[in-house]
Design a protein around this motif. Structure first.
Motif, PDB file in Angstrom:
ATOM      1  N   GLN A   1       0.819  -1.212   0.000  1.00 25.81           N
ATOM      2  CA  GLN A   1       0.000   0.000   0.000  1.00 25.81           C
ATOM      3  C   GLN A   1       0.853   1.263   0.000  1.00 25.81           C
ATOM      4  N   PHE A   2       1.914   1.239   0.827  1.00 26.94           N
ATOM      5  CA  PHE A   2       2.688   2.458   1.064  1.00 26.94           C
ATOM      6  C   PHE A   2       4.145   2.266   0.687  1.00 26.94           C
ATOM      7  N   CYS A   3       4.907   3.333   0.865  1.00 26.32           N
ATOM      8  CA  CYS A   3       6.279   3.416   0.397  1.00 26.32           C
ATOM      9  C   CYS A   3       7.254   2.654   1.294  1.00 26.32           C
ATOM     10  N   ASP A   4       8.452   2.370   0.758  1.00 26.77           N
ATOM     11  CA  ASP A   4       9.533   1.781   1.541  1.00 26.77           C
ATOM     12  C   ASP A   4      10.042   2.743   2.611  1.00 26.77           C
ATOM     13  N   CYS A   5       9.569   3.983   2.590  1.00 28.03           N
ATOM     14  CA  CYS A   5      10.064   5.034   3.480  1.00 28.03           C
ATOM     15  C   CYS A   5       9.584   4.878   4.920  1.00 28.03           C
ATOM     16  N   VAL A   6       8.609   4.002   5.155  1.00 34.15           N
ATOM     17  CA  VAL A   6       8.050   3.877   6.501  1.00 34.15           C
ATOM     18  C   VAL A   6       8.276   2.466   7.037  1.00 34.15           C
ATOM     19  N   PRO A   7       8.377   2.309   8.369  1.00 37.33           N
ATOM     20  CA  PRO A   7       8.567   0.969   8.932  1.00 37.33           C
ATOM     21  C   PRO A   7       7.391   0.041   8.663  1.00 37.33           C
ATOM     22  N   GLY A   8       6.177   0.614   8.554  1.00 38.80           N
ATOM     23  CA  GLY A   8       4.983  -0.187   8.308  1.00 38.80           C
ATOM     24  C   GLY A   8       4.400   0.119   6.939  1.00 38.80           C
ATOM     25  N   PRO A   9       4.763  -0.646   5.899  1.00 41.70           N
ATOM     26  CA  PRO A   9       4.326  -0.329   4.544  1.00 41.70           C
ATOM     27  C   PRO A   9       2.916  -0.779   4.199  1.00 41.70           C
ATOM     28  N   GLY A  10       2.216  -1.350   5.163  1.00 41.30           N
ATOM     29  CA  GLY A  10       0.859  -1.797   4.897  1.00 41.30           C
ATOM     30  C   GLY A  10       0.812  -3.152   4.215  1.00 41.30           C
ATOM     31  N   ARG A  11      -0.375  -3.489   3.703  1.00 41.83           N
ATOM     32  CA  ARG A  11      -0.596  -4.799   3.101  1.00 41.83           C
ATOM     33  C   ARG A  11       0.015  -4.888   1.699  1.00 41.83           C
ATOM     34  N   VAL A  12       0.335  -6.092   1.285  1.00 38.87           N
ATOM     35  CA  VAL A  12       0.627  -6.371  -0.122  1.00 38.87           C
ATOM     36  C   VAL A  12      -0.718  -6.385  -0.843  1.00 38.87           C
ATOM     37  N   VAL A  13      -0.895  -5.530  -1.852  1.00 41.30           N
ATOM     38  CA  VAL A  13      -2.225  -5.297  -2.419  1.00 41.30           C
ATOM     39  C   VAL A  13      -2.438  -5.901  -3.801  1.00 41.30           C
ATOM     40  N   MET A  14      -1.398  -6.467  -4.396  1.00 40.42           N
ATOM     41  CA  MET A  14      -1.582  -7.138  -5.688  1.00 40.42           C
ATOM     42  C   MET A  14      -0.503  -8.194  -5.881  1.00 40.42           C
ATOM     43  N   ASN A  15      -0.713  -9.031  -6.865  1.00 36.87           N
ATOM     44  CA  ASN A  15       0.213 -10.130  -7.118  1.00 36.87           C
ATOM     45  C   ASN A  15       1.564  -9.612  -7.608  1.00 36.87           C
ATOM     46  N   ASP A  16       2.613 -10.387  -7.322  1.00 38.26           N
ATOM     47  CA  ASP A  16       3.936 -10.076  -7.837  1.00 38.26           C
ATOM     48  C   ASP A  16       3.921 -10.110  -9.365  1.00 38.26           C
ATOM     49  N   ILE A  17       4.705  -9.223  -9.974  1.00 35.65           N
ATOM     50  CA  ILE A  17       4.751  -9.152 -11.431  1.00 35.65           C
ATOM     51  C   ILE A  17       6.101  -9.600 -11.971  1.00 35.65           C
ATOM     52  N   GLY A  18       7.186  -9.000 -11.486  1.00 39.99           N
ATOM     53  CA  GLY A  18       8.500  -9.402 -11.961  1.00 39.99           C
ATOM     54  C   GLY A  18       9.505  -8.280 -11.920  1.00 39.99           C
ATOM     55  N   ILE A  19      10.577  -8.439 -12.692  1.00 45.07           N
ATOM     56  CA  ILE A  19      11.679  -7.480 -12.722  1.00 45.07           C
ATOM     57  C   ILE A  19      11.731  -6.852 -14.110  1.00 45.07           C
ATOM     58  N   PHE A  20      11.568  -5.545 -14.182  1.00 46.51           N
ATOM     59  CA  PHE A  20      11.590  -4.804 -15.443  1.00 46.51           C
ATOM     60  C   PHE A  20      12.961  -4.162 -15.640  1.00 46.51           C
ATOM     61  N   ALA A  21      13.393  -4.035 -16.887  1.00 40.51           N
ATOM     62  CA  ALA A  21      14.633  -3.330 -17.195  1.00 40.51           C
ATOM     63  C   ALA A  21      14.465  -2.538 -18.484  1.00 40.51           C
ATOM     64  N   SER A  22      14.990  -1.307 -18.476  1.00 37.37           N
ATOM     65  CA  SER A  22      14.882  -0.428 -19.639  1.00 37.37           C
ATOM     66  C   SER A  22      15.907   0.676 -19.515  1.00 37.37           C
ATOM     67  N   ASP A  23      16.143   1.383 -20.626  1.00 39.13           N
ATOM     68  CA  ASP A  23      16.986   2.578 -20.563  1.00 39.13           C
ATOM     69  C   ASP A  23      16.147   3.843 -20.486  1.00 39.13           C
ATOM     70  N   SER A  24      14.836   3.678 -20.272  1.00 32.79           N
ATOM     71  CA  SER A  24      13.926   4.826 -20.190  1.00 32.79           C
ATOM     72  C   SER A  24      13.095   4.771 -18.918  1.00 32.79           C
ATOM     73  N   PRO A  25      13.099   5.837 -18.108  1.00 36.23           N
ATOM     74  CA  PRO A  25      12.243   5.849 -16.916  1.00 36.23           C
ATOM     75  C   PRO A  25      10.764   5.914 -17.280  1.00 36.23           C
ATOM     76  N   VAL A  26      10.457   6.561 -18.403  1.00 40.26           N
ATOM     77  CA  VAL A  26       9.067   6.617 -18.865  1.00 40.26           C
ATOM     78  C   VAL A  26       8.568   5.211 -19.183  1.00 40.26           C
ATOM     79  N   SER A  27       9.337   4.497 -19.979  1.00 36.79           N
ATOM     80  CA  SER A  27       8.915   3.164 -20.413  1.00 36.79           C
ATOM     81  C   SER A  27       8.863   2.158 -19.274  1.00 36.79           C
ATOM     82  N   VAL A  28       9.852   2.210 -18.365  1.00 31.21           N
ATOM     83  CA  VAL A  28       9.890   1.197 -17.308  1.00 31.21           C
ATOM     84  C   VAL A  28       8.735   1.379 -16.330  1.00 31.21           C
TER      85      VAL A  28
END
Length: 340
Positions: free
Chosen positions: A269-296
């Motif tokens: 639910q929430f960011c890595d910035c907090v000790p309590g990030p909340g629930r996992v809200v969707m299924n795992d997808i995978g590892i993306f790689a690109s040379d573009s921040p827009v595309s990734v």
């Protein structure tokens, strides 16, 4: 423009598959012999169990060294008062969370004193890029895709725009969001002041007032108010600010000197910035790689049920992605995704 993806399938050796991923995506093409290579990551707030697992980063560091680069791990110190607020605490948190295998450098110095003002475009005209980022020869941005209360989700653009800037730059971005206190609803209970780590709202005449220029527009006081008197306004402005900041960060690098790897697993639910990030809200997808921040980031949103974030936080998760493309950074809003 193709984004490469290793689907998150733990019946396979995901660590070994990252070698194929980086080869297919040209992740290491940004590294030349002798380059000082910033591996921009988020080491996770102390107590948060969800961040990119260190062994993945360790393998990437090895690959950078094999390519002739000189890798170092880096992130900027936080604006808020967490366990990464200064370089000493940040280093200790990085060690505690498993990142002791490579030099860790707080990108903006001991107390966020090291930064370079850079002209940018969009909603911001200038942004303070952290010194170690501005001085690096190349950068690989390693991100964890997850939810974020002000931008919908946090991926490569947020990791770069917020994480590669000083405290002043972080505040500049957050202040694009407005805050309003409805005095007709406020009863002066003071709970907003109690939950604010900087005690910024003042109670004057039995009403809450927040006129401090140090307020970073986090949603804590709004969520704590029992009367619903506090509202954040124009939250999508932060997504635009992230794009502006990212444009400024990228301007400090030469052409084709930045690559992006994003881990879409344990999507909380929430960011890595907090000790309590909340629930996992969707299924795992995978590892993306690109040379573009827009595309990734667009690839993640294509595969994710991002409306969970939009509805929960009343924002548009696509804002930062569309904005960065409009500012002229190459990438596709509907990239081809090729699975490894």
């Amino acid at each position: 423009m193709t984004v490469h993806l290793v689907p998150w399938d733990t019946s396979r050796n995901l660590l070994s598959l990252t070698d194929e991923l980086y080869e297919a995506a040209g992740t290491l093409d940004c590294v030349s012999k002798g380059d000082l290579v910033a591996v921009k990551l988020h080491v996770g707030e102390l107590g948060n169990p969800y961040y990119v697992q260190p062994f993945f980063v360790h393998r990437l560091v090895q690959k950078i060294s094999e390519a002739g680069g000189k890798p170092f791990l880096t992130d900027s110190n936080t604006y808020y008062l967490a366990r990464r607020h200064d370089a000493v605490d940040h280093f200790q948190t990085a060690m505690a969370n498993g990142f002791g295998f490579c030099q860790f450098i707080s990108a903006d110095g001991l107390r966020s004193e090291s930064g370079r003002p850079v002209k940018t475009k969009g909603i911001l005209k200038e942004i303070e890029v952290s010194g170690a980022i501005a001085e690096a020869d190349a950068m690989i941005v390693v991100s964890h895709d997850k939810g974020h209360a002000l931008t919908g989700f946090g991926g490569a653009i947020k990791n770069m725009g917020m994480g590669c800037t000083t405290r002043a730059g972080k505040l500049r971005q957050h202040r694009t969001v407005g805050l309003k206190i409805d005095e007709g609803k406020c009863v002066g209970c003071g709970l907003c002041r109690k939950v604010c780590e900087m005690s910024l709202p003042e109670i004057v005449g039995n009403k809450a007032k927040n006129v401090s220029k140090e307020c970073m527009r986090c949603p804590v006081c709004m969520e704590a108010c029992p009367k619903g008197a506090i509202k954040l306004l124009k939250k999508n402005n932060l997504g635009k600010a992230l794009a502006s900041a990212s444009y400024g960060v990228l301007s400090t690098f030469g052409k084709n000197k930045v690559s992006f790897v994003s881990f879409a697993e344990n999507i909380t639910q929430f960011c890595d910035c907090v000790p309590g990030p909340g629930r996992v809200v969707m299924n795992d997808i995978g590892i993306f790689a690109s040379d573009s921040p827009v595309s990734v980031d667009a690839a993640f949103l294509q595969r994710a049920d991002y409306k969970i974030f939009d509805e929960a936080y009343d924002v548009d998760s696509w804002t930062e992605v569309r904005e960065l493309k409009e500012l002229g950074i190459p990438g596709e809003l509907k990239p081809k995704i090729e699975e490894i």
